[in-house]
Design an enzyme around this catalytic site. Sequence first.
Site, short mmCIF file in Angstrom:
data_model
loop_
_atom_site.label_atom_id
_atom_site.label_comp_id
_atom_site.label_asym_id
_atom_site.label_seq_id
_atom_site.Cartn_x
_atom_site.Cartn_y
_atom_site.Cartn_z
N THR A 175 0.85 -1.20 0.00
CA THR A 175 0.00 0.00 0.00
C THR A 175 0.88 1.25 0.00
O THR A 175 0.68 2.18 -0.79
CB THR A 175 -0.93 0.01 1.24
OG1 THR A 175 -1.78 -1.13 1.16
CG2 THR A 175 -1.75 1.27 1.32
N GLN A 198 1.09 -9.94 -5.84
CA GLN A 198 0.60 -11.32 -5.96
C GLN A 198 1.46 -12.16 -6.90
O GLN A 198 1.10 -13.29 -7.20
CB GLN A 198 -0.85 -11.31 -6.46
CG GLN A 198 -1.83 -10.64 -5.51
CD GLN A 198 -2.12 -11.45 -4.24
OE1 GLN A 198 -1.80 -12.64 -4.17
NE2 GLN A 198 -2.69 -10.81 -3.24
N SER A 208 4.55 -6.80 -0.87
CA SER A 208 4.45 -6.89 0.59
C SER A 208 5.03 -8.20 1.10
O SER A 208 4.78 -9.25 0.50
CB SER A 208 2.97 -6.91 0.99
OG SER A 208 2.48 -5.64 1.25
N HIS A 265 4.13 -10.08 3.61
CA HIS A 265 3.23 -11.10 4.18
C HIS A 265 2.55 -11.99 3.14
O HIS A 265 1.83 -12.91 3.50
CB HIS A 265 2.19 -10.46 5.09
CG HIS A 265 1.16 -9.61 4.40
ND1 HIS A 265 -0.12 -10.05 4.16
CD2 HIS A 265 1.22 -8.37 3.90
CE1 HIS A 265 -0.80 -9.11 3.56
NE2 HIS A 265 0.00 -8.06 3.38
N THR A 320 11.84 5.26 11.39
CA THR A 320 12.74 4.22 11.92
C THR A 320 12.48 2.89 11.23
O THR A 320 11.32 2.49 11.04
CB THR A 320 12.53 4.08 13.45
OG1 THR A 320 12.84 5.34 14.04
CG2 THR A 320 13.42 3.00 14.05
N CYS A 354 -9.52 -6.62 1.77
CA CYS A 354 -9.70 -5.21 2.12
C CYS A 354 -11.10 -4.74 1.77
O CYS A 354 -11.63 -3.86 2.41
CB CYS A 354 -8.69 -4.36 1.36
SG CYS A 354 -7.21 -5.23 0.93
N1 PMP Z 1 -1.68 -4.81 -4.09
C1 PMP Z 1 -2.16 -6.05 -4.23
C2 PMP Z 1 -2.23 -6.65 -5.59
C3 PMP Z 1 -2.56 -6.77 -3.10
O1 PMP Z 1 -3.03 -8.00 -3.23
C4 PMP Z 1 -2.47 -6.16 -1.83
C5 PMP Z 1 -2.93 -6.89 -0.58
N2 PMP Z 1 -4.24 -7.40 -0.68
C6 PMP Z 1 -1.96 -4.86 -1.75
C7 PMP Z 1 -1.57 -4.22 -2.91
C8 PMP Z 1 -1.81 -4.16 -0.43
O2 PMP Z 1 -0.89 -4.83 0.38
P1 PMP Z 1 -0.71 -4.41 1.91
O3 PMP Z 1 -2.07 -4.46 2.52
O4 PMP Z 1 0.21 -5.47 2.45
O5 PMP Z 1 -0.13 -3.06 1.95
#
Ligand code: PMP
Length: 409
Positions: free
Chosen positions: A75, A197, A217, A219, A255, A345
Site C-alpha cells: 500500500t 501477488q 508486501s 506477508h 525508523t 480489504c
Molecule cells: N496490491 C495487491 C495486488 C494486493 O493483493 C495487496 C494486498 N491485498 C496490496 C496491494 C496491499 O498490500 P498491503 O495491505 O500489504 O499493503
Amino acid sequence: MNNNKGIYLDYAATTPVDKNVMKEMIPYFSEKFGNAMSVHNFGQEAQQAIDTARERVAKFFNCSPSEIIFTSGATESNNLTVKGVVKSFYSVSRKKGEIPHIVTTVFEHHCVLDACHAMKKEGLAEITFLPVGRDGIVKIADVKKAIKPNTILISIMYVNNEIGTVQPIAEIGKLIQKLRSNNQGIHYPLLHTDATQSVNYFDCNVKKIGVDLLSFSGHKIYGPKGVGVLFAKRGTPIRRIQDGGDQEYKLRAGTHNVTGIVGLGKAVDMLTASGKQQAIIKKIISLRDYLIKRVLTEIPAAYLNGSKEKRSPNNANFRFDNVEGEGLILSLDLEGIATSTGSACSSGALEPSHVLLALGLKHEQAHGSLRITIGKYTTKAELDRTVKVLKETVQRLRKISGNVLSEFK
Ligand code: PMP
C-alpha cells in the site's frame, strides 16, 4: 494448512510466516534491538541485518541494493509511486499549466486506484483507467493508445489479487521502451507494476520485465506483515511523500522495521532456492487444476472467473448461478473452511467487487463469486473436503433462494 482453526484457503489475503523466516527474525525483537540509524555498535548490528536483507532482495530482482526501498507494505509502495512520481514531475520539469497524465487499469488494488483518484481530485494529474477484457487481461493495444505526450507513469498490476489473471508486463515494458520520449532529461513514461501477488510465482527480474518501479508486501510470501518493498530503478524521478528522517536513501522517512525487514529478506531468499521453489509451484498448479476441474464438473452452473491459462498458480475464482458469495463464505467458514469473496480489504462491504464488474459480470454474478487461493501448505485432502462442503452448500443455498423466489411468485 489445517490446524485447529480449520482449512485455510485464503493465501492471497495473507500467508503464515515460514518457520525459517521466524527463526531469523526472533533475535531482532529484543536481543539485537538497535536503531539502524545509530552510529554505535547496537545500531550497526541492525544496519548490517538490513544490508543483508537488501542484498537478498536485490539479488532476487536482479538490481542493485541501492534500488531497493523498504516500506511498510505494498500500500505504501504504491502510494509512494503514484504520488512521489507526480511530486517529482512538479519539482523537476513543470512547464506552466502542464498537467501530467497517468495510465492505470480499472481493476488495480484500491491503493493504486485511490492514490490516482486523489491526484486527480487535487488537480495534480489526469488519469486514464484502462478496461480489461472478459478474460481479466489488459490489452497491449489499449495501453499504447492511451499514452500521450504528457504521460509520466503507467501502473499496471502483474497479477490481479482477486481473479489471479497475469498481465503481459514484459511486453508492456518492451512497448514503453520504444515509446519513451525525453522530457527535459527525464525518460517518461515510467512503468510501475504492483507485483504483490506475483513474487511467489512469476519472473520478477526487473531488467527482463523492463519496469522502473515495482511494489510488493512481505506477508504474501510467508514473511511478516507491515513490511514491503519498492524497487525504484536508479535515476527514476520520484520524491518522498512522508517527511522526517533520512532513511532509505531519503525516500522513506521513519525508523526501520528491522525485524520485519530481516524476515522479508529471508522470505525472498527462500524463493531464490529455485529448485525448491519450482517444485512448490508445480505442486500448487496441480492442486489448483484439480480443484478447478472438480468444481466445474461436479457443481452445476459453476464457472471460472478470468482466463484459465493466464492465471496465477494459486488462484481459483468461481461464480455460481443463484448463489450469494457472502452466504457461501459464511457457510464454508462455519464448516471450518476459510475462503473469500474478493480482496480482504473490500470484503465486509456489500458492494460487488470492482474487479468482477470490470470483467463485465452483472451485479448478481459478481455477488455469486468465491475466491479460493491455495498455498505451499495446502493438501489434496483439504481440497477434497472443500469440494464436498462446497457442493452441499451451493445446493442448499440454491434451494433456499429458489424457495424464497417461489414465495414471491
Ligand atoms: N496490491 C495487491 C495486488 C494486493 O493483493 C495487496 C494486498 N491485498 C496490496 C496491494 C496491499 O498490500 P498491503 O495491505 O500489504 O499493503
